[in-house]
Enzyme design. Sequence first.
Site, mmCIF file in Angstrom:
data_model
loop_
_atom_site.group_PDB
_atom_site.id
_atom_site.type_symbol
_atom_site.label_atom_id
_atom_site.label_comp_id
_atom_site.label_asym_id
_atom_site.label_seq_id
_atom_site.Cartn_x
_atom_site.Cartn_y
_atom_site.Cartn_z
ATOM 1 N N ALA A 233 0.892 -1.242 0.034
ATOM 2 C CA ALA A 233 -0.092 0.013 0.000
ATOM 3 C C ALA A 233 0.838 1.242 -0.160
ATOM 4 O O ALA A 233 2.049 1.079 0.538
ATOM 5 C CB ALA A 233 -0.894 0.014 1.209
ATOM 6 N N GLY B 145 0.727 -4.591 0.710
ATOM 7 C CA GLY B 145 -0.534 -4.780 -0.034
ATOM 8 C C GLY B 145 -0.490 -5.431 -1.254
ATOM 9 O O GLY B 145 -1.476 -5.968 -1.668
ATOM 10 N N GLU C 120 -0.867 -9.016 -0.519
ATOM 11 C CA GLU C 120 -2.169 -9.059 -0.265
ATOM 12 C C GLU C 120 -3.160 -8.987 -1.526
ATOM 13 O O GLU C 120 -4.288 -9.733 -1.441
ATOM 14 C CB GLU C 120 -2.830 -8.296 0.775
ATOM 15 C CG GLU C 120 -2.231 -8.271 2.141
ATOM 16 C CD GLU C 120 -2.409 -7.210 3.321
ATOM 17 O OE1 GLU C 120 -1.932 -6.124 2.836
ATOM 18 O OE2 GLU C 120 -2.824 -7.437 4.032
ATOM 19 N N GLU D 15 4.840 -5.201 6.844
ATOM 20 C CA GLU D 15 3.981 -4.004 7.622
ATOM 21 C C GLU D 15 4.532 -3.978 9.252
ATOM 22 O O GLU D 15 4.743 -2.746 9.607
ATOM 23 C CB GLU D 15 2.444 -4.392 7.918
ATOM 24 C CG GLU D 15 1.794 -3.960 6.439
ATOM 25 C CD GLU D 15 1.814 -5.142 5.590
ATOM 26 O OE1 GLU D 15 2.614 -6.182 5.893
ATOM 27 O OE2 GLU D 15 0.911 -5.174 4.635
HETATM 28 N N1 CAA Z 1 4.635 3.282 -0.968
HETATM 29 C C1 CAA Z 1 4.946 4.539 -1.457
HETATM 30 N N2 CAA Z 1 6.083 4.424 -2.122
HETATM 31 C C2 CAA Z 1 6.944 3.347 -2.221
HETATM 32 C C3 CAA Z 1 6.475 2.003 -1.826
HETATM 33 C C4 CAA Z 1 5.551 1.950 -1.202
HETATM 34 N N3 CAA Z 1 4.906 0.809 -0.464
HETATM 35 N N4 CAA Z 1 7.454 1.232 -1.931
HETATM 36 C C5 CAA Z 1 8.346 1.703 -2.842
HETATM 37 N N5 CAA Z 1 8.042 2.959 -2.932
HETATM 38 C C6 CAA Z 1 8.703 4.098 -3.803
HETATM 39 C C7 CAA Z 1 10.037 4.600 -2.875
HETATM 40 O O1 CAA Z 1 9.867 5.506 -1.939
HETATM 41 C C8 CAA Z 1 10.641 5.138 -4.180
HETATM 42 O O2 CAA Z 1 10.236 6.452 -4.221
HETATM 43 P P1 CAA Z 1 11.494 7.665 -4.442
HETATM 44 O O3 CAA Z 1 12.074 7.364 -5.689
HETATM 45 O O4 CAA Z 1 10.421 9.064 -4.848
HETATM 46 O O5 CAA Z 1 12.157 7.750 -3.458
HETATM 47 C C9 CAA Z 1 10.561 4.284 -5.093
HETATM 48 O O6 CAA Z 1 9.285 3.792 -5.001
HETATM 49 C C10 CAA Z 1 11.397 3.299 -5.421
HETATM 50 O O7 CAA Z 1 11.578 2.540 -4.301
HETATM 51 P P2 CAA Z 1 13.109 2.401 -3.543
HETATM 52 O O8 CAA Z 1 13.981 3.356 -3.945
HETATM 53 O O9 CAA Z 1 12.868 1.934 -2.166
HETATM 54 O O10 CAA Z 1 13.535 0.699 -4.239
HETATM 55 P P3 CAA Z 1 14.691 -0.170 -3.901
HETATM 56 O O11 CAA Z 1 14.903 -1.055 -4.977
HETATM 57 O O12 CAA Z 1 15.708 0.244 -3.110
HETATM 58 O O13 CAA Z 1 13.583 -1.117 -2.787
HETATM 59 C C11 CAA Z 1 12.097 -2.195 -2.009
HETATM 60 C C12 CAA Z 1 12.639 -1.811 -3.129
HETATM 61 C C13 CAA Z 1 12.885 -3.275 -1.087
HETATM 62 C C14 CAA Z 1 10.591 -2.581 -2.398
HETATM 63 C C15 CAA Z 1 11.533 -0.937 -1.102
HETATM 64 O O14 CAA Z 1 10.854 0.047 -2.090
HETATM 65 C C16 CAA Z 1 10.527 -1.217 -0.089
HETATM 66 O O15 CAA Z 1 10.989 -1.656 1.065
HETATM 67 N N6 CAA Z 1 9.196 -0.463 -0.243
HETATM 68 C C17 CAA Z 1 8.238 -0.544 0.917
HETATM 69 C C18 CAA Z 1 7.692 -2.214 1.061
HETATM 70 C C19 CAA Z 1 6.622 -2.232 2.153
HETATM 71 O O16 CAA Z 1 7.060 -1.878 3.410
HETATM 72 N N7 CAA Z 1 5.288 -2.516 1.801
HETATM 73 C C20 CAA Z 1 4.550 -2.538 2.786
HETATM 74 C C21 CAA Z 1 3.722 -1.145 2.703
HETATM 75 S S1 CAA Z 1 2.375 -1.056 4.063
HETATM 76 C C22 CAA Z 1 0.983 -1.963 3.550
HETATM 77 O O17 CAA Z 1 1.261 -2.471 2.503
HETATM 78 C C23 CAA Z 1 0.151 -2.084 4.599
HETATM 79 C C24 CAA Z 1 -1.131 -2.948 4.367
HETATM 80 O O18 CAA Z 1 -1.353 -4.056 4.721
HETATM 81 C C25 CAA Z 1 -2.263 -2.768 3.306
#
Ligand code: CAA
Length: 257
Positions: free
Chosen positions: A65, A108, A111, A131
């Site tokens: 998400a 998400g 999910e 999460e």
């Molecule tokens: N939400 C918003 N933006 C996100 C995102 C997310 N879940 N995942 C990645 N992005 C964005 C990053 O912020 C980045 O944007 P900027 O270039 O503007 O900084 C862009 O996508 C590229 O990401 P990274 O630079 O981080 O890429 P990476 O290759 O270094 O890492 C990754 C990839 C490991 C997937 C890392 O992006 C990451 O850990 N993302 C978050 C994963 C996460 O925590 N997901 C759970 C979200 S909470 C949720 O989903 C709640 C629920 O139950 C519904």
Amino acid sequence: MNDSTLRVEVSDGVGLLTLDRPKALNALNSQLIGELNQALDRLEADPAVGCIVITGSARAFAAGADIKEMVDLSYPQSYLGDFFAAADRIAQRRKPLIAAVAGYALGGGCELALMCDFIYAADTARFGLPEVTLGVMPGIGGTQRLTWALGKSKAMEMCLTGRQMDALEAERAGLVARVIPADALLEETLQVARAIAGRSRQSVLMIKESVNRALEIGLAEGIRFERRLFHSLFATADQKEGMQAFIDKRAAQFGHR
Ligand code: CAA
């Protein structure tokens, strides 16, 4: 309105939905969830479509998400606005949904894949529910559907640690139906989707409903429910055609209405 975050294509009985927010690794914001639901509404209503595939990019199915959309959300906003209620509608579809997952399927995104009826994974796929690392918990069904898919021990470990699982482990654990080399993932998934779309529509929808019922009710009640649906198929022309075609050693011609 921002640019569209979803590409929609229909061919050979299959609706293909491609998540398209590359700069955010297809993070699911409200716009993308809204567009997914609108597209699913249209595909569900289109009699030419018998199966739907949801996919992302080579790098990410969806990285969760949208954290940037959630960071300032308060509890009253979240509760009173019933945040994520719209996402539940994705799982309430009657036509089969297949997730074709390459790269990250996190939070998400994982999910969303779990809301589909089955998952084909590229060998590059990585699944996880991180999460817990953000001080929240899965909020689109992850604690429930992952537990159904993997059993308690593995689901609990994934949710409590937030660790990622690669495609081979996901297949061994029963999370994904099949692992496919990344460059063949979409074509092989579409081939299976086309085959499902070519089957009797009634048979396919009732099988989906019945398998899902197995997760909602006890075994005895589930088997009775399945038996009643099974009996009702003998009122259809597709059953007569399908069985007669087998006996005649020819391909069945189903009505699809
Ligand atoms: N939400 C918003 N933006 C996100 C995102 C997310 N879940 N995942 C990645 N992005 C964005 C990053 O912020 C980045 O944007 P900027 O270039 O503007 O900084 C862009 O996508 C590229 O990401 P990274 O630079 O981080 O890429 P990476 O290759 O270094 O890492 C990754 C990839 C490991 C997937 C890392 O992006 C990451 O850990 N993302 C978050 C994963 C996460 O925590 N997901 C759970 C979200 S909470 C949720 O989903 C709640 C629920 O139950 C519904």
